[in-house]
Design a protein around this motif. Structure first.
Motif, PDB file in Angstrom:
ATOM      1  N   ASN A 101      16.802   1.049   2.200  1.00 15.81           N
ATOM      2  CA  ASN A 101      16.845  -0.265   1.563  1.00 15.81           C
ATOM      3  C   ASN A 101      16.127  -0.277   0.228  1.00 15.81           C
ATOM      4  O   ASN A 101      16.588  -0.850  -0.748  1.00 15.81           O
ATOM      5  CB  ASN A 101      16.154  -1.270   2.479  1.00 15.81           C
ATOM      6  CG  ASN A 101      17.082  -2.379   2.855  1.00 15.81           C
ATOM      7  OD1 ASN A 101      18.130  -2.539   2.233  1.00 15.81           O
ATOM      8  ND2 ASN A 101      16.708  -3.133   3.856  1.00 15.81           N
ATOM      9  N   PHE A 102      14.966   0.345   0.254  1.00 17.95           N
ATOM     10  CA  PHE A 102      14.137   0.441  -0.941  1.00 17.95           C
ATOM     11  C   PHE A 102      14.909   1.154  -2.063  1.00 17.95           C
ATOM     12  O   PHE A 102      15.057   0.643  -3.179  1.00 17.95           O
ATOM     13  CB  PHE A 102      12.854   1.189  -0.557  1.00 17.95           C
ATOM     14  CG  PHE A 102      11.907   1.494  -1.678  1.00 17.95           C
ATOM     15  CD1 PHE A 102      11.692   0.603  -2.718  1.00 17.95           C
ATOM     16  CD2 PHE A 102      11.183   2.687  -1.666  1.00 17.95           C
ATOM     17  CE1 PHE A 102      10.790   0.899  -3.734  1.00 17.95           C
ATOM     18  CE2 PHE A 102      10.283   2.987  -2.667  1.00 17.95           C
ATOM     19  CZ  PHE A 102      10.101   2.097  -3.704  1.00 17.95           C
ATOM     20  N   LEU A 103      15.445   2.327  -1.731  1.00 18.14           N
ATOM     21  CA  LEU A 103      16.178   3.104  -2.732  1.00 18.14           C
ATOM     22  C   LEU A 103      17.414   2.352  -3.220  1.00 18.14           C
ATOM     23  O   LEU A 103      17.718   2.320  -4.416  1.00 18.14           O
ATOM     24  CB  LEU A 103      16.625   4.448  -2.137  1.00 18.14           C
ATOM     25  CG  LEU A 103      15.524   5.473  -1.894  1.00 18.14           C
ATOM     26  CD1 LEU A 103      16.050   6.619  -1.050  1.00 18.14           C
ATOM     27  CD2 LEU A 103      14.993   6.001  -3.224  1.00 18.14           C
ATOM     28  N   LYS A 120      28.916   1.030  -3.492  1.00 24.84           N
ATOM     29  CA  LYS A 120      28.962   0.496  -2.126  1.00 24.84           C
ATOM     30  C   LYS A 120      27.886   1.157  -1.276  1.00 24.84           C
ATOM     31  O   LYS A 120      27.504   2.294  -1.530  1.00 24.84           O
ATOM     32  CB  LYS A 120      30.330   0.765  -1.495  1.00 24.84           C
ATOM     33  CG  LYS A 120      31.364  -0.289  -1.873  1.00 24.84           C
ATOM     34  CD  LYS A 120      32.507  -0.321  -0.854  1.00 24.84           C
ATOM     35  CE  LYS A 120      33.057   1.039  -0.536  1.00 24.84           C
ATOM     36  NZ  LYS A 120      34.449   1.257  -0.660  1.00 24.84           N
ATOM     37  N   GLU A 121      27.461   0.422  -0.243  1.00 21.99           N
ATOM     38  CA  GLU A 121      26.357   0.915   0.579  1.00 21.99           C
ATOM     39  C   GLU A 121      26.653   2.299   1.165  1.00 21.99           C
ATOM     40  O   GLU A 121      25.798   3.188   1.152  1.00 21.99           O
ATOM     41  CB  GLU A 121      26.091  -0.101   1.693  1.00 21.99           C
ATOM     42  CG  GLU A 121      24.698  -0.018   2.234  1.00 21.99           C
ATOM     43  CD  GLU A 121      24.361  -1.167   3.181  1.00 21.99           C
ATOM     44  OE1 GLU A 121      24.585  -2.342   2.823  1.00 21.99           O
ATOM     45  OE2 GLU A 121      23.878  -0.861   4.285  1.00 21.99           O
ATOM     46  N   THR A 122      27.868   2.470   1.651  1.00 20.23           N
ATOM     47  CA  THR A 122      28.205   3.756   2.281  1.00 20.23           C
ATOM     48  C   THR A 122      28.225   4.887   1.246  1.00 20.23           C
ATOM     49  O   THR A 122      27.779   5.996   1.524  1.00 20.23           O
ATOM     50  CB  THR A 122      29.577   3.694   2.972  1.00 20.23           C
ATOM     51  OG1 THR A 122      30.493   3.077   2.064  1.00 20.23           O
ATOM     52  CG2 THR A 122      29.517   2.889   4.249  1.00 20.23           C
ATOM     53  N   ASP A 123      28.716   4.575   0.060  1.00 20.36           N
ATOM     54  CA  ASP A 123      28.729   5.595  -0.990  1.00 20.36           C
ATOM     55  C   ASP A 123      27.317   5.940  -1.419  1.00 20.36           C
ATOM     56  O   ASP A 123      26.990   7.094  -1.690  1.00 20.36           O
ATOM     57  CB  ASP A 123      29.514   5.108  -2.224  1.00 20.36           C
ATOM     58  CG  ASP A 123      30.970   4.889  -1.886  1.00 20.36           C
ATOM     59  OD1 ASP A 123      31.434   5.483  -0.890  1.00 20.36           O
ATOM     60  OD2 ASP A 123      31.637   4.118  -2.604  1.00 20.36           O
ATOM     61  N   GLU A 140      16.828  11.793   8.538  1.00 21.71           N
ATOM     62  CA  GLU A 140      16.250  10.653   9.271  1.00 21.71           C
ATOM     63  C   GLU A 140      15.182   9.905   8.455  1.00 21.71           C
ATOM     64  O   GLU A 140      14.872   8.757   8.752  1.00 21.71           O
ATOM     65  CB  GLU A 140      15.693  11.067  10.634  1.00 21.71           C
ATOM     66  CG  GLU A 140      14.558  12.065  10.589  1.00 21.71           C
ATOM     67  CD  GLU A 140      14.998  13.424  11.129  1.00 21.71           C
ATOM     68  OE1 GLU A 140      16.181  13.789  10.927  1.00 21.71           O
ATOM     69  OE2 GLU A 140      14.152  14.112  11.741  1.00 21.71           O
ATOM     70  N   PHE A 141      14.670  10.543   7.427  1.00 24.64           N
ATOM     71  CA  PHE A 141      13.673   9.858   6.604  1.00 24.64           C
ATOM     72  C   PHE A 141      14.265   8.676   5.840  1.00 24.64           C
ATOM     73  O   PHE A 141      13.551   7.806   5.375  1.00 24.64           O
ATOM     74  CB  PHE A 141      13.016  10.829   5.619  1.00 24.64           C
ATOM     75  CG  PHE A 141      11.979  11.694   6.256  1.00 24.64           C
ATOM     76  CD1 PHE A 141      10.666  11.262   6.323  1.00 24.64           C
ATOM     77  CD2 PHE A 141      12.315  12.910   6.821  1.00 24.64           C
ATOM     78  CE1 PHE A 141       9.694  12.047   6.934  1.00 24.64           C
ATOM     79  CE2 PHE A 141      11.351  13.693   7.442  1.00 24.64           C
ATOM     80  CZ  PHE A 141      10.040  13.266   7.496  1.00 24.64           C
ATOM     81  N   LEU A 142      15.581   8.674   5.742  1.00 22.43           N
ATOM     82  CA  LEU A 142      16.236   7.595   5.006  1.00 22.43           C
ATOM     83  C   LEU A 142      16.096   6.257   5.734  1.00 22.43           C
ATOM     84  O   LEU A 142      16.016   5.204   5.111  1.00 22.43           O
ATOM     85  CB  LEU A 142      17.723   7.954   4.830  1.00 22.43           C
ATOM     86  CG  LEU A 142      18.481   7.306   3.701  1.00 22.43           C
ATOM     87  CD1 LEU A 142      17.757   7.433   2.387  1.00 22.43           C
ATOM     88  CD2 LEU A 142      19.880   7.903   3.593  1.00 22.43           C
TER      89      LEU A 142
END
Ligand SMILES: Nc1ncnc2c1ncn2[C@@H]1O[C@H](COP(=O)(O)OP(=O)(O)OP(=O)(O)O)[C@@H](O)[C@H]1O
Ligand SMILES: [Mg+2]
Lengths: 249, 454
Positions: A101-103, A120-123, A140-142
């Motif tokens: 979210n931050f990024l 887009k969010e997925t991209d 997983e850090f994402l």
């Protein structure tokens, strides 16, 4: 790229910058070394626009669209969107907000500022995951909260991830090497080197000559008691490693 | 006419079985005896008690024939039609990963008016009245305590549900109970419902309750007019080695009020992960009352709330450790703006038999305006020597370092504030181990935030 002229700043009642002069051109990498408490982090935070610091004298000119702009007159978020990036010495933990979210929010703000199309969010996820590979961070850090429970080294990598995602023009890396293991140091340095272009400039703050073997600086400066007291090429770093700071002070 | 007589009449009229009549009779007697909550009572000191009688007293004093007709359901409802309408209007709340059951005006809405409720190999959910009729629960679930509002609920409870998680059953899908009241602007309805949940030995389940008020069947929960009072009780029993994740989510619109009591008992080696989420512009009170009936139980009691305008989040909490080696972590977080308030009373009692109890309590408030207010009070009574008990409360505003960190990545100050507030609210959701639930809750929080705050 950036011209720092006679910069004085204080935090509370304490003067921390006492007349800094520094000129960094596009494509150059400068390193700043100096004893603990000499004002290195303070300089980086003043440039990023931290509200706790008060600039009492001097100016900072930053190239925006080939025009010298008063950097200190810009809000911190505008500075960032214009390409100023600070990798913190002590990255902060922000519970409840995911790294993704931050990024994504930072990236969206950047696109909006420059009139670019939104991703887009997925991209964006795909894009971010690609950058994570660059600094060897697990996917997983994402989705974890920003820096929460990250080890010291993981926090530093996360800073470089943000740098990779935002591709800034002027990056300040405040002791990104401390806390990194030997392999991580190489990985992060490789990551930084990949982001180096003739148009980008980097200011490296470090205590150790070792980092400078990986990221070769054009200039090395010594900061002591809020002033730059010595400037040289990378051999200066070797000399400091050998002799310490006493001979300069 | 006095209340006792009235409740007798109600019983005759609706043809309720003897047990109901008995429960109501006892409760209405209690109700008559007890005083209305007032500022003089410790647990009501900061609460807007004046709202309790006002518009509602006439109703309490004269529960009319009309009202009873609705709840005793003389004209069979077309459950299929209601179910379809409700599902359509609640589509945002219905997640395919959950088993969703809607309870409207206290009645379980199943596809048809099934006599035994909904039965699966792992659980059964049934109308409370039917459960009583069928002897699935006894009158101990209807004990009258020294609590005026509890007595009020017992005197007039319309219905509710009884949920039984079978012995050793491991529920794969979370159960989602959407608990909905419709209130139009012309009346000030008073709703009285009860929920009884029994987690049998060795069972594992995740239960989500969503409580909300809508203007009408068709409309969405947001922007409700009129006023209403929901006075309900949840009773939860967790038997030996059972594990319950219990999420209570409530949305209380302006000028609506919700006085809820949640009573939980835990037996040996049982586990409870309780998460309460409150979005409030009206008055939301939840009296949390937890008691151990065995040893080695583990509890996580988490709560997050957001209140704005004249909202009041009112959380008296009482935990009693009567057995040894129980663990409990309590965290309450509230985000307050405008002139909203948070009231917290955290009572912990460790009885002499409560050796090796390990409990902590934290109450955190984030104030976004200078007119928001927090009243928090811990109360520890410890009668055992080998225990760990800690408590703390913090009141603050957004962390300037976090603000700067995000801003220095190009995010505008306003956006950062909103992100950090959301983060504050969402943080506890991450502690839930059932993967689908945090995501669901976070999207609800986000939606609520976007719609009503920004
Ligand atoms: N909030 C503050 N209040 C008072 N003094 C401060 C504050 N923040 C920093 N300082 C002081 O400012 C001086 C410069 O600190 P700064 O963090 O810039 O040093 P540094 O060169 O980055 O040191 P290090 O190598 O240890 O990272 C120090 O003496 C420090 O104690
Ligand atoms: Mg420093």
């Amino acid at each position: 790229m950036i011209e720092i002229k006679n910069l004085h700043a204080k935090i509370g009642d304490k003067s921390v910058l006492k007349g800094i002069n520094l000129n960094i051109k596009a494509g150059e990498t400068h390193a700043i070394m100096g004893p603990n408490g000499s004002g290195k982090s303070s300089l980086s935070k003043v440039l990023a626009g931290h509200p706790s610091y008060e600039v009492t004298e001097g100016e900072v000119l930053y190239d925006i669209n080939f025009q010298k702009t008063d950097l200190l007159g810009l809000e911190p978020d505008v500075r960032a969107k214009e390409g100023v990036f600070l990798a913190y010495q002590y990255p902060i933990e922000v519970p409840g907000v995911s790294n993704f979210n931050f990024l994504y929010e930072a990236f969206k703000a950047l696109c909006l500022h420059h009139g670019a199309d939104q991703m887009k969010e997925t991209d964006f996820r795909t894009y971010a995951l690609e950058k994570m590979r660059l600094v060897d961070m697990k996917p997983e850090f994402l989705d974890r909260s920003v820096n929460v429970g990250f080890s010291g080294g993981e926090k530093k990598r996360n800073e470089i991830l943000q740098m990779a995602v935002l591709s800034p023009r002027f990056s300040i890396l405040d002791e990104t090497d401390s806390g990194l293991d030997i392999d991580a140091l190489r990985i992060v340095a490789d990551g930084v080197n990949k982001l180096r272009t003739p148009n980008n400039s980097i200011l490296l703050i470090t205590h150790y000559q070792r980092l400078l073997n990986y990221i070769q600086p054009d200039f090395v400066h010594v900061l002591a008691d809020g002033k730059i007291i010595e400037t040289g090429d990378k051999s200066l770093a070797l000399k400091l490693e050998e002799k310490g700071y006493d001979w300069l002070l | 006419m006095n209340l006792i007589k009235m409740s007798e009449q109600l019983n005759q009229r609706s043809g309720e079985p003897q047990t109901h009549a008995f429960i109501r009779k006892l409760a209405s007697k209690k109700f008559e005896e007890l005083n209305w909550p007032s500022k003089k009572m410790e647990l009501w000191r900061y609460s807007p008690t004046h709202k309790l009688q006002g518009d509602y007293l006439p109703q309490i004093n004269a529960i009319s024939e009309d009202k009873k007709d609705v709840t005793t359901n003389k004209n069979p409802l077309d459950f299929n039609a209601i179910q379809a309408t409700l599902r359509a209007s609640l589509k945002d709340f219905i997640d395919p990963r959950f088993e969703t059951i809607i309870i409207h005006q206290g009645q379980i809405i199943l596809s048809e008016d099934s006599k035994n409720g909904l039965i699966s190999p792992h659980f059964q959910i049934i109308s409370l009245k039917k459960a009583l009729e069928q002897g699935l629960i006894d009158s101990s679930s209807f004990k009258t305590e020294e609590n005026k509002l509890e007595a009020l609920n017992l005197s007039y409870f319309e219905d509710g549900y009884f949920l039984k998680i079978n012995e050793q059953a491991k529920l794969k899908k979370p159960l989602h109970l959407i608990y909905l009241h419709s209130s139009d602007s012309s009346s000030n309805p008073l709703f009285q419902t009860r929920f009884v949940v029994s987690c049998a030995k060795g069972s594992e389940a995740t239960l989500i309750e969503t409580h909300m008020v809508t203007s009408s069947l068709e409309s969405n929960a947001h922007g409700v007019s009129g006023s209403s009072w929901n006075n309900s009780t949840s009773l939860i029993q967790i038997e030996d080695e059972a594990h319950l994740n219990f999420i209570q989510w409530s949305e209380t619109p302006a000028s609506h009020q919700d006085t809820h009591r949640t009573h939980i008992t835990l037996q040996n080696k049982s586990k409870l992960h309780y998460l309460q989420g409150i979005f409030c512009e009206g008055w939301k009170r939840n009296e949390l009352n937890i008691r151990t009936e065995g040893s080695d139980a583990e509890m996580i009691i988490h709560s997050f709330g957001f209140s704005q305008k004249d909202g009041v989040i009112d959380q008296p909490s009482r935990i009693e450790f009567s057995n040894s080696a129980n663990q409990c972590q309590q965290i309450f977080k509230n985000l307050l703006t405008d002139q909203s308030r948070a009231i917290f009373n955290g009572f912990i009692k460790i009885h002499p038999a409560g050796q090796k109890t390990d409990c902590s309590q934290l109450h955190q408030s984030l104030l976004l305006s200078s007119t928001a207010e927090v009243d928090t009070k811990p109360e520890l009574e410890i009668y055992a020597d080998d225990v760990k008990a800690t408590h703390g409360a913090t009141v603050g505003s957004l962390n300037p370092d976090e603000l700067f960190y995000f801003q220095s990545r190009g995010i505008s100050e306003e956006k950062v504030r909103s992100m950090l507030c959301l983060g504050f609210l969402m943080e506890l959701c991450d502690e839930l181990t059932v993967k689908s639930v945090p995501n669901y809750l976070k999207s609800r929080i986000k939606e609520f935030w976007m719609k009503d705050f920004q």
